[in-house]
Design a protein around this motif. Structure first.
Motif, PDB file in Angstrom:
ATOM      1  N   LYS A  16       0.851  -1.190   0.000  1.00 37.08           N
ATOM      2  CA  LYS A  16       0.000   0.000   0.000  1.00 37.08           C
ATOM      3  C   LYS A  16       0.889   1.243   0.000  1.00 37.08           C
ATOM      4  O   LYS A  16       1.842   1.340   0.766  1.00 37.08           O
ATOM      5  CB  LYS A  16      -0.909   0.006   1.218  1.00 37.08           C
ATOM      6  CG  LYS A  16      -1.951   1.099   1.177  1.00 37.08           C
ATOM      7  CD  LYS A  16      -2.930   0.970   2.304  1.00 37.08           C
ATOM      8  CE  LYS A  16      -3.922  -0.102   1.941  1.00 37.08           C
ATOM      9  NZ  LYS A  16      -5.175  -0.010   2.667  1.00 37.08           N
ATOM     10  N   GLY A  39      -1.007  -2.669 -13.173  1.00 43.07           N
ATOM     11  CA  GLY A  39      -1.591  -3.573 -12.190  1.00 43.07           C
ATOM     12  C   GLY A  39      -1.853  -2.970 -10.828  1.00 43.07           C
ATOM     13  O   GLY A  39      -2.081  -3.701  -9.862  1.00 43.07           O
ATOM     14  N   ALA A  40      -1.855  -1.671 -10.719  1.00 44.02           N
ATOM     15  CA  ALA A  40      -2.129  -1.021  -9.435  1.00 44.02           C
ATOM     16  C   ALA A  40      -3.635  -0.949  -9.202  1.00 44.02           C
ATOM     17  O   ALA A  40      -4.411  -0.796 -10.138  1.00 44.02           O
ATOM     18  CB  ALA A  40      -1.538   0.382  -9.402  1.00 44.02           C
ATOM     19  N   GLU A  41      -4.021  -1.083  -7.950  1.00 45.28           N
ATOM     20  CA  GLU A  41      -5.420  -0.931  -7.563  1.00 45.28           C
ATOM     21  C   GLU A  41      -5.555   0.414  -6.844  1.00 45.28           C
ATOM     22  O   GLU A  41      -4.867   0.657  -5.864  1.00 45.28           O
ATOM     23  CB  GLU A  41      -5.834  -2.052  -6.615  1.00 45.28           C
ATOM     24  CG  GLU A  41      -5.718  -3.434  -7.201  1.00 45.28           C
ATOM     25  CD  GLU A  41      -5.892  -4.513  -6.146  1.00 45.28           C
ATOM     26  OE1 GLU A  41      -6.202  -4.193  -4.976  1.00 45.28           O
ATOM     27  OE2 GLU A  41      -5.700  -5.681  -6.495  1.00 45.28           O
ATOM     28  N   GLU A  66      -7.381   2.553  -4.405  1.00 47.70           N
ATOM     29  CA  GLU A  66      -8.350   2.426  -3.310  1.00 47.70           C
ATOM     30  C   GLU A  66      -9.140   3.702  -3.104  1.00 47.70           C
ATOM     31  O   GLU A  66     -10.334   3.674  -2.846  1.00 47.70           O
ATOM     32  CB  GLU A  66      -7.643   2.080  -1.998  1.00 47.70           C
ATOM     33  CG  GLU A  66      -7.266   0.652  -1.859  1.00 47.70           C
ATOM     34  CD  GLU A  66      -6.742   0.342  -0.464  1.00 47.70           C
ATOM     35  OE1 GLU A  66      -6.850   1.194   0.448  1.00 47.70           O
ATOM     36  OE2 GLU A  66      -6.218  -0.756  -0.299  1.00 47.70           O
ATOM     37  N   ILE A  69      -3.069   3.643  -3.101  1.00 51.44           N
ATOM     38  CA  ILE A  69      -3.009   2.571  -4.098  1.00 51.44           C
ATOM     39  C   ILE A  69      -2.346   1.328  -3.520  1.00 51.44           C
ATOM     40  O   ILE A  69      -1.590   1.407  -2.557  1.00 51.44           O
ATOM     41  CB  ILE A  69      -2.246   3.012  -5.366  1.00 51.44           C
ATOM     42  CG1 ILE A  69      -0.789   3.376  -5.036  1.00 51.44           C
ATOM     43  CG2 ILE A  69      -2.940   4.180  -6.045  1.00 51.44           C
ATOM     44  CD1 ILE A  69       0.071   3.636  -6.256  1.00 51.44           C
ATOM     45  N   ASN A  70      -2.645   0.206  -4.124  1.00 46.31           N
ATOM     46  CA  ASN A  70      -1.945  -1.049  -3.877  1.00 46.31           C
ATOM     47  C   ASN A  70      -1.228  -1.406  -5.167  1.00 46.31           C
ATOM     48  O   ASN A  70      -1.845  -1.436  -6.234  1.00 46.31           O
ATOM     49  CB  ASN A  70      -2.924  -2.177  -3.517  1.00 46.31           C
ATOM     50  CG  ASN A  70      -3.537  -1.986  -2.155  1.00 46.31           C
ATOM     51  OD1 ASN A  70      -2.832  -1.785  -1.182  1.00 46.31           O
ATOM     52  ND2 ASN A  70      -4.856  -2.031  -2.094  1.00 46.31           N
ATOM     53  N   VAL A  71       0.082  -1.674  -5.060  1.00 50.12           N
ATOM     54  CA  VAL A  71       0.856  -1.972  -6.263  1.00 50.12           C
ATOM     55  C   VAL A  71       2.052  -2.837  -5.894  1.00 50.12           C
ATOM     56  O   VAL A  71       2.552  -2.786  -4.771  1.00 50.12           O
ATOM     57  CB  VAL A  71       1.305  -0.661  -6.973  1.00 50.12           C
ATOM     58  CG1 VAL A  71       2.280   0.111  -6.143  1.00 50.12           C
ATOM     59  CG2 VAL A  71       1.862  -0.932  -8.352  1.00 50.12           C
ATOM     60  N   VAL A  81      -3.376   1.644 -13.618  1.00 50.74           N
ATOM     61  CA  VAL A  81      -4.107   0.419 -13.935  1.00 50.74           C
ATOM     62  C   VAL A  81      -3.318  -0.434 -14.928  1.00 50.74           C
ATOM     63  O   VAL A  81      -3.280  -1.660 -14.809  1.00 50.74           O
ATOM     64  CB  VAL A  81      -5.521   0.759 -14.476  1.00 50.74           C
ATOM     65  CG1 VAL A  81      -6.208  -0.465 -15.044  1.00 50.74           C
ATOM     66  CG2 VAL A  81      -6.361   1.395 -13.372  1.00 50.74           C
ATOM     67  N   LYS A 113      -4.300   7.746 -13.736  1.00 52.87           N
ATOM     68  CA  LYS A 113      -5.067   6.554 -13.331  1.00 52.87           C
ATOM     69  C   LYS A 113      -4.933   5.434 -14.366  1.00 52.87           C
ATOM     70  O   LYS A 113      -4.786   4.269 -13.998  1.00 52.87           O
ATOM     71  CB  LYS A 113      -6.538   6.916 -13.112  1.00 52.87           C
ATOM     72  CG  LYS A 113      -6.737   7.784 -11.880  1.00 52.87           C
ATOM     73  CD  LYS A 113      -8.169   7.854 -11.423  1.00 52.87           C
ATOM     74  CE  LYS A 113      -9.017   8.759 -12.241  1.00 52.87           C
ATOM     75  NZ  LYS A 113     -10.337   9.019 -11.655  1.00 52.87           N
TER      76      LYS A 113
END
Length: 97
Positions: A3, A32-34, A36, A63-65, A29, A25
């Motif tokens: 995170k 592969g990042a999410e 949040e 983000i989560n990456v 994506v 953004k």
């Protein structure tokens, strides 16, 4: 996946800020990042001029990456002309929950 907080500064111009945010953004994506959370911080004076801009529109992303992808994301962000500055900060595992 880890995170991170990503603070991004865009030009104050509405169209440039919107385009810059959309490109940022899409780049996240793509690697592969999410995303949040996206939290606008508003327009603020810059401490020093960046790309002939004295004000910037700040946006904070959570983000989560995968940490191995940050270098690739960094390279892609340099191509985004509507992104004045950005900073990734790894969140502490205990505080991230």
């Amino acid at each position: 996946m880890r995170k991170y907080e990503l603070m991004a500064i865009f030009p104050v111009d509405e169209e440039k800020a919107k385009t810059g945010t959309e490109l940022l953004k899409a780049d996240l994506v793509q690697f592969g990042a999410e995303i949040e959370k996206e939290e606008p911080f508003g327009d603020r004076e810059l401490t020093y001029e960046i790309k002939k801009q004295n004000r910037g529109r700040y946006v904070l992303f959570t983000i989560n990456v995968n940490p191995g992808k940050l270098e690739e994301i960094d390279g892609k962000f340099h191509l985004n002309s509507n992104l004045l500055r950005y900073l990734f900060v790894k969140l502490d595992e205990k505080k991230a929950q």
